[in-house]
Design a protein around this motif. Structure first.
Motif, PDB file in Angstrom:
ATOM      1  N   GLY A 112      40.595  31.345  30.317  1.00 44.73           N
ATOM      2  CA  GLY A 112      39.905  32.442  30.997  1.00 44.73           C
ATOM      3  C   GLY A 112      39.608  32.217  32.458  1.00 44.73           C
ATOM      4  N   VAL A 113      40.093  31.126  33.030  1.00 45.44           N
ATOM      5  CA  VAL A 113      39.815  30.804  34.432  1.00 45.44           C
ATOM      6  C   VAL A 113      41.137  30.593  35.167  1.00 45.44           C
ATOM      7  CG1 VAL A 113      38.697  29.141  35.973  1.00 45.44           C
ATOM      8  CG2 VAL A 113      37.637  29.711  33.807  1.00 45.44           C
ATOM      9  N   TYR A 114      41.245  31.133  36.376  1.00 49.30           N
ATOM     10  CA  TYR A 114      42.439  30.924  37.193  1.00 49.30           C
ATOM     11  C   TYR A 114      42.358  29.555  37.860  1.00 49.30           C
ATOM     12  CZ  TYR A 114      43.428  35.891  36.668  1.00 49.30           C
ATOM     13  OH  TYR A 114      43.706  37.126  36.155  1.00 49.30           O
ATOM     14  N   VAL A 115      43.460  28.807  37.793  1.00 53.01           N
ATOM     15  CA  VAL A 115      43.522  27.494  38.437  1.00 53.01           C
ATOM     16  C   VAL A 115      44.861  27.334  39.154  1.00 53.01           C
ATOM     17  CG1 VAL A 115      41.959  26.336  36.828  1.00 53.01           C
ATOM     18  CG2 VAL A 115      44.385  26.391  36.322  1.00 53.01           C
ATOM     19  N   GLY A 116      44.844  26.586  40.248  1.00 56.09           N
ATOM     20  CA  GLY A 116      46.069  26.200  40.926  1.00 56.09           C
ATOM     21  C   GLY A 116      46.646  27.191  41.906  1.00 56.09           C
ATOM     22  N   GLY A 117      46.011  28.339  42.101  1.00 57.05           N
ATOM     23  CA  GLY A 117      46.513  29.324  43.057  1.00 57.05           C
ATOM     24  C   GLY A 117      45.788  29.218  44.383  1.00 57.05           C
ATOM     25  N   ALA A 118      46.400  29.758  45.422  1.00 58.42           N
ATOM     26  CA  ALA A 118      45.784  29.727  46.745  1.00 58.42           C
ATOM     27  C   ALA A 118      44.434  30.447  46.757  1.00 58.42           C
ATOM     28  CB  ALA A 118      46.719  30.364  47.769  1.00 58.42           C
ATOM     29  N   ASP A 119      44.300  31.481  45.919  1.00 62.90           N
ATOM     30  CA  ASP A 119      43.077  32.273  45.884  1.00 62.90           C
ATOM     31  C   ASP A 119      42.411  32.278  44.516  1.00 62.90           C
ATOM     32  OD1 ASP A 119      43.468  33.003  48.572  1.00 62.90           O
ATOM     33  OD2 ASP A 119      44.715  34.711  48.010  1.00 62.90           O
ATOM     34  N   SER A 120      42.653  31.242  43.710  1.00 60.63           N
ATOM     35  CA  SER A 120      42.092  31.200  42.354  1.00 60.63           C
ATOM     36  C   SER A 120      40.584  31.411  42.346  1.00 60.63           C
ATOM     37  CB  SER A 120      42.399  29.863  41.677  1.00 60.63           C
ATOM     38  OG  SER A 120      43.772  29.717  41.441  1.00 60.63           O
ATOM     39  N   HIS A 121      39.887  30.751  43.261  1.00 56.81           N
ATOM     40  CA  HIS A 121      38.422  30.866  43.287  1.00 56.81           C
ATOM     41  C   HIS A 121      37.964  32.293  43.535  1.00 56.81           C
ATOM     42  CE1 HIS A 121      39.687  30.255  47.424  1.00 56.81           C
ATOM     43  NE2 HIS A 121      38.576  30.805  47.809  1.00 56.81           N
ATOM     44  N   VAL A 122      38.702  33.023  44.361  1.00 56.38           N
ATOM     45  CA  VAL A 122      38.356  34.414  44.654  1.00 56.38           C
ATOM     46  C   VAL A 122      38.532  35.276  43.409  1.00 56.38           C
ATOM     47  CG1 VAL A 122      38.957  36.449  46.027  1.00 56.38           C
ATOM     48  CG2 VAL A 122      38.908  34.190  47.094  1.00 56.38           C
ATOM     49  N   TYR A 123      39.656  35.082  42.712  1.00 60.40           N
ATOM     50  CA  TYR A 123      39.900  35.864  41.499  1.00 60.40           C
ATOM     51  C   TYR A 123      38.891  35.527  40.411  1.00 60.40           C
ATOM     52  CZ  TYR A 123      44.062  37.737  43.585  1.00 60.40           C
ATOM     53  OH  TYR A 123      44.911  38.414  44.422  1.00 60.40           O
ATOM     54  N   ASN A 124      38.518  34.271  40.292  1.00 63.81           N
ATOM     55  CA  ASN A 124      37.493  33.891  39.311  1.00 63.81           C
ATOM     56  C   ASN A 124      36.155  34.547  39.638  1.00 63.81           C
ATOM     57  OD1 ASN A 124      39.175  32.264  37.713  1.00 63.81           O
ATOM     58  ND2 ASN A 124      38.874  30.530  39.077  1.00 63.81           N
ATOM     59  N   ALA A 125      35.791  34.553  40.910  1.00 67.77           N
ATOM     60  CA  ALA A 125      34.533  35.194  41.324  1.00 67.77           C
ATOM     61  C   ALA A 125      34.586  36.692  41.049  1.00 67.77           C
ATOM     62  CB  ALA A 125      34.263  34.924  42.805  1.00 67.77           C
ATOM     63  N   MET A 126      35.730  37.304  41.328  1.00 63.26           N
ATOM     64  CA  MET A 126      35.876  38.737  41.098  1.00 63.26           C
ATOM     65  C   MET A 126      35.731  39.072  39.614  1.00 63.26           C
ATOM     66  SD  MET A 126      38.698  41.406  42.579  1.00 63.26           S
ATOM     67  CE  MET A 126      40.104  40.724  41.764  1.00 63.26           C
ATOM     68  N   VAL A 127      36.347  38.273  38.760  1.00 63.23           N
ATOM     69  CA  VAL A 127      36.232  38.483  37.311  1.00 63.23           C
ATOM     70  C   VAL A 127      34.775  38.308  36.878  1.00 63.23           C
ATOM     71  CG1 VAL A 127      36.844  37.506  35.059  1.00 63.23           C
ATOM     72  CG2 VAL A 127      38.618  37.883  36.762  1.00 63.23           C
ATOM     73  N   ASP A 128      34.115  37.274  37.368  1.00 59.34           N
ATOM     74  CA  ASP A 128      32.713  37.033  37.015  1.00 59.34           C
ATOM     75  C   ASP A 128      31.823  38.206  37.420  1.00 59.34           C
ATOM     76  OD1 ASP A 128      33.363  34.562  35.973  1.00 59.34           O
ATOM     77  OD2 ASP A 128      32.617  33.424  37.699  1.00 59.34           O
ATOM     78  N   ILE A 129      32.011  38.691  38.632  1.00 56.98           N
ATOM     79  CA  ILE A 129      31.170  39.784  39.128  1.00 56.98           C
ATOM     80  C   ILE A 129      31.472  41.082  38.377  1.00 56.98           C
ATOM     81  CG2 ILE A 129      30.663  41.265  41.115  1.00 56.98           C
ATOM     82  CD1 ILE A 129      31.128  38.715  42.866  1.00 56.98           C
ATOM     83  N   THR A 130      32.743  41.440  38.246  1.00 60.19           N
ATOM     84  CA  THR A 130      33.076  42.728  37.623  1.00 60.19           C
ATOM     85  C   THR A 130      32.712  42.778  36.146  1.00 60.19           C
ATOM     86  OG1 THR A 130      35.371  42.059  37.235  1.00 60.19           O
ATOM     87  CG2 THR A 130      34.923  43.307  39.241  1.00 60.19           C
ATOM     88  N   ASN A 131      32.664  41.617  35.488  1.00 61.19           N
ATOM     89  CA  ASN A 131      32.320  41.591  34.067  1.00 61.19           C
ATOM     90  C   ASN A 131      30.855  41.260  33.806  1.00 61.19           C
ATOM     91  OD1 ASN A 131      34.926  42.288  33.314  1.00 61.19           O
ATOM     92  ND2 ASN A 131      35.586  40.167  33.264  1.00 61.19           N
ATOM     93  N   SER A 132      30.086  41.032  34.857  1.00 67.72           N
ATOM     94  CA  SER A 132      28.671  40.708  34.683  1.00 67.72           C
ATOM     95  C   SER A 132      27.915  41.961  34.202  1.00 67.72           C
ATOM     96  CB  SER A 132      28.066  40.188  35.989  1.00 67.72           C
ATOM     97  OG  SER A 132      28.025  41.208  36.954  1.00 67.72           O
ATOM     98  N   PRO A 133      26.762  41.789  33.585  1.00 67.97           N
ATOM     99  CA  PRO A 133      26.012  42.949  33.085  1.00 67.97           C
ATOM    100  C   PRO A 133      25.712  43.989  34.168  1.00 67.97           C
ATOM    101  CG  PRO A 133      25.077  40.927  32.215  1.00 67.97           C
ATOM    102  CD  PRO A 133      26.112  40.525  33.232  1.00 67.97           C
ATOM    103  N   VAL A 134      25.389  43.521  35.367  1.00 67.34           N
ATOM    104  CA  VAL A 134      25.133  44.423  36.491  1.00 67.34           C
ATOM    105  C   VAL A 134      25.956  43.928  37.678  1.00 67.34           C
ATOM    106  CG1 VAL A 134      23.404  45.443  38.016  1.00 67.34           C
ATOM    107  CG2 VAL A 134      22.783  44.839  35.664  1.00 67.34           C
ATOM    108  N   PRO A 135      27.227  44.404  37.801  1.00 65.03           N
ATOM    109  CA  PRO A 135      28.047  43.964  38.934  1.00 65.03           C
ATOM    110  C   PRO A 135      27.336  44.216  40.262  1.00 65.03           C
ATOM    111  CG  PRO A 135      29.399  45.084  37.312  1.00 65.03           C
ATOM    112  CD  PRO A 135      27.965  45.290  36.902  1.00 65.03           C
TER     113      PRO A 135
END
Length: 150
Positions: A62-85
């Protein structure tokens, strides 16, 4: 020449948005073939997979690893799926109508769009305020006339 540059920009923008908004390799490959009709389906699919792997990386547990922008995509997934984005810069919250508690896993792309577009607007606001503060501090006469966020 300007027309060619504009066409190239639009094609690159479409491909980047495809990856940014969660489009898969099949959708990205179609976008690439539209931009370069000499690409075969096999070539465009290989290029699309390579582009996604470069930007996002691979998804492991469930976590992106090894990409140039993996951390950004992980943060985006965390925020968009949080109870109150909620946006990271100024804390703007998404409408209750699109919160996961109301719609479950639906409208994820809409929440991602909110995150991306509204964050851009928030950053623009922060920049305008910072420039105003610097102009005031250093006695620079400055006027705000117009800004466009796209």
């Amino acid at each position: 020449e300007l027309k060619y540059i504009k066409e190239c920009r639009n094609q690159v923008k479409a491909a980047n948005f495809c990856v940014l908004y969660g489009g898969g390799a099949k959708t990205l490959a179609a976008s690439l073939r539209k931009a370069d009709q000499s690409l075969s389906e096999k070539e465009s699919m290989a290029l699309a997979k390579k582009m996604i792997a470069f930007k996002k990386g691979k998804r492991i547990d469930g976590v992106y690893v090894g990409g140039a922008d993996s951390h950004v995509y992980n943060a985006m997934v965390d925020i968009t799926n949080s109870p109150v984005p909620t946006l990271p810069a100024l804390g703007t919250k998404i409408s209750e109508a699109l919160r996961p508690s109301k719609v479950g896993g639906q409208f994820t792309t809409g929440r991602q769009n909110f995150l991306i577009q509204a964050s851009g607007s928030e950053m623009l606001s922060c920049i305008i305020v910072a420039i105003g503060a610097l102009a005031q501090r250093y006695g620079i006469e400055a006027y705000y006339s117009l800004s466009i966020h796209d």
